[in-house]
Scaffold this motif. Structure first.
Motif, PDB file in Angstrom:
ATOM      1  N   UNK A  38       0.817  -1.216   0.000  1.00 42.36           N
ATOM      2  CA  UNK A  38       0.000   0.000   0.000  1.00 42.36           C
ATOM      3  C   UNK A  38       0.844   1.257   0.000  1.00 42.36           C
ATOM      4  N   UNK A  39       1.904   1.260   0.826  1.00 45.09           N
ATOM      5  CA  UNK A  39       2.818   2.402   0.835  1.00 45.09           C
ATOM      6  C   UNK A  39       3.456   2.609  -0.537  1.00 45.09           C
ATOM      7  N   UNK A  40       3.838   1.521  -1.191  1.00 45.30           N
ATOM      8  CA  UNK A  40       4.454   1.615  -2.515  1.00 45.30           C
ATOM      9  C   UNK A  40       3.507   2.174  -3.550  1.00 45.30           C
ATOM     10  N   UNK A  41       2.245   1.738  -3.503  1.00 50.14           N
ATOM     11  CA  UNK A  41       1.253   2.232  -4.459  1.00 50.14           C
ATOM     12  C   UNK A  41       0.982   3.708  -4.229  1.00 50.14           C
ATOM     13  N   UNK A  42       0.816   4.101  -2.975  1.00 49.47           N
ATOM     14  CA  UNK A  42       0.594   5.514  -2.655  1.00 49.47           C
ATOM     15  C   UNK A  42       1.788   6.352  -3.096  1.00 49.47           C
ATOM     16  N   UNK A  43       2.987   5.836  -2.846  1.00 45.51           N
ATOM     17  CA  UNK A  43       4.198   6.553  -3.251  1.00 45.51           C
ATOM     18  C   UNK A  43       4.263   6.697  -4.774  1.00 45.51           C
ATOM     19  N   UNK A  44       3.871   5.669  -5.489  1.00 46.19           N
ATOM     20  CA  UNK A  44       3.861   5.740  -6.948  1.00 46.19           C
ATOM     21  C   UNK A  44       2.908   6.803  -7.460  1.00 46.19           C
ATOM     22  N   UNK A  45       1.702   6.862  -6.891  1.00 41.38           N
ATOM     23  CA  UNK A  45       0.756   7.895  -7.310  1.00 41.38           C
ATOM     24  C   UNK A  45       1.243   9.290  -6.924  1.00 41.38           C
ATOM     25  N   UNK A  46       1.901   9.392  -5.778  1.00 38.89           N
ATOM     26  CA  UNK A  46       2.463  10.681  -5.370  1.00 38.89           C
ATOM     27  C   UNK A  46       3.527  11.138  -6.366  1.00 38.89           C
ATOM     28  N   UNK A  47       4.377  10.215  -6.784  1.00 39.27           N
ATOM     29  CA  UNK A  47       5.409  10.554  -7.773  1.00 39.27           C
ATOM     30  C   UNK A  47       4.793  10.965  -9.102  1.00 39.27           C
ATOM     31  N   UNK A  48       3.738  10.271  -9.511  1.00 39.08           N
ATOM     32  CA  UNK A  48       3.050  10.642 -10.752  1.00 39.08           C
ATOM     33  C   UNK A  48       2.485  12.052 -10.641  1.00 39.08           C
ATOM     34  N   UNK A  49       1.875  12.372  -9.515  1.00 36.05           N
ATOM     35  CA  UNK A  49       1.318  13.711  -9.305  1.00 36.05           C
ATOM     36  C   UNK A  49       2.414  14.767  -9.379  1.00 36.05           C
ATOM     37  N   UNK A  50       3.536  14.539  -8.698  1.00 35.57           N
ATOM     38  CA  UNK A  50       4.632  15.508  -8.685  1.00 35.57           C
ATOM     39  C   UNK A  50       5.208  15.695 -10.086  1.00 35.57           C
ATOM     40  N   UNK A  51       5.454  14.594 -10.799  1.00 28.92           N
ATOM     41  CA  UNK A  51       6.014  14.700 -12.144  1.00 28.92           C
ATOM     42  C   UNK A  51       5.052  15.392 -13.105  1.00 28.92           C
ATOM     43  N   UNK A  52       3.757  15.109 -12.978  1.00 31.27           N
ATOM     44  CA  UNK A  52       2.770  15.739 -13.845  1.00 31.27           C
ATOM     45  C   UNK A  52       2.666  17.233 -13.566  1.00 31.27           C
ATOM     46  N   UNK A  53       2.618  17.610 -12.305  1.00 31.04           N
ATOM     47  CA  UNK A  53       2.569  19.030 -11.945  1.00 31.04           C
ATOM     48  C   UNK A  53       3.807  19.769 -12.461  1.00 31.04           C
ATOM     49  N   UNK A  54       4.967  19.154 -12.332  1.00 26.87           N
ATOM     50  CA  UNK A  54       6.211  19.779 -12.803  1.00 26.87           C
ATOM     51  C   UNK A  54       6.181  19.985 -14.316  1.00 26.87           C
ATOM     52  N   UNK A  55       5.686  18.980 -15.037  1.00 25.35           N
ATOM     53  CA  UNK A  55       5.622  19.094 -16.494  1.00 25.35           C
ATOM     54  C   UNK A  55       4.597  20.145 -16.923  1.00 25.35           C
TER      55      UNK A  55
END
Length: 68
Positions: A38-55
């Protein structure tokens, strides 16, 4: 943007592996595996959010420079 998929898969597998080895060490199967997965999945979505916002911010900055 190509790192988005890799980020999701890598963080999920890292969480899964950590939970699996903690379960083997502590004998608490399957609880650590499920929690760290669960922590890994949440972390993955968090990374996707950060990368998308940056782009999106980079594209907005680029568009504002070209529009001047």
């Amino acid at each position: 943007m190509s790192s988005v998929g890799i980020s999701m898969v890598a963080s999920t597998f890292i969480g899964l592996a950590m939970g699996y080895y903690l379960d083997r060490w502590l004998g608490s199967s399957p609880w650590c595996t499920l929690i760290f997965l669960g922590f890994g999945i949440v972390s993955g979505f968090r990374n996707i959010y950060i990368l998308t916002e940056r782009e999106l911010k980079r594209q907005q900055d680029e568009n504002s420079k070209n529009g001047e």
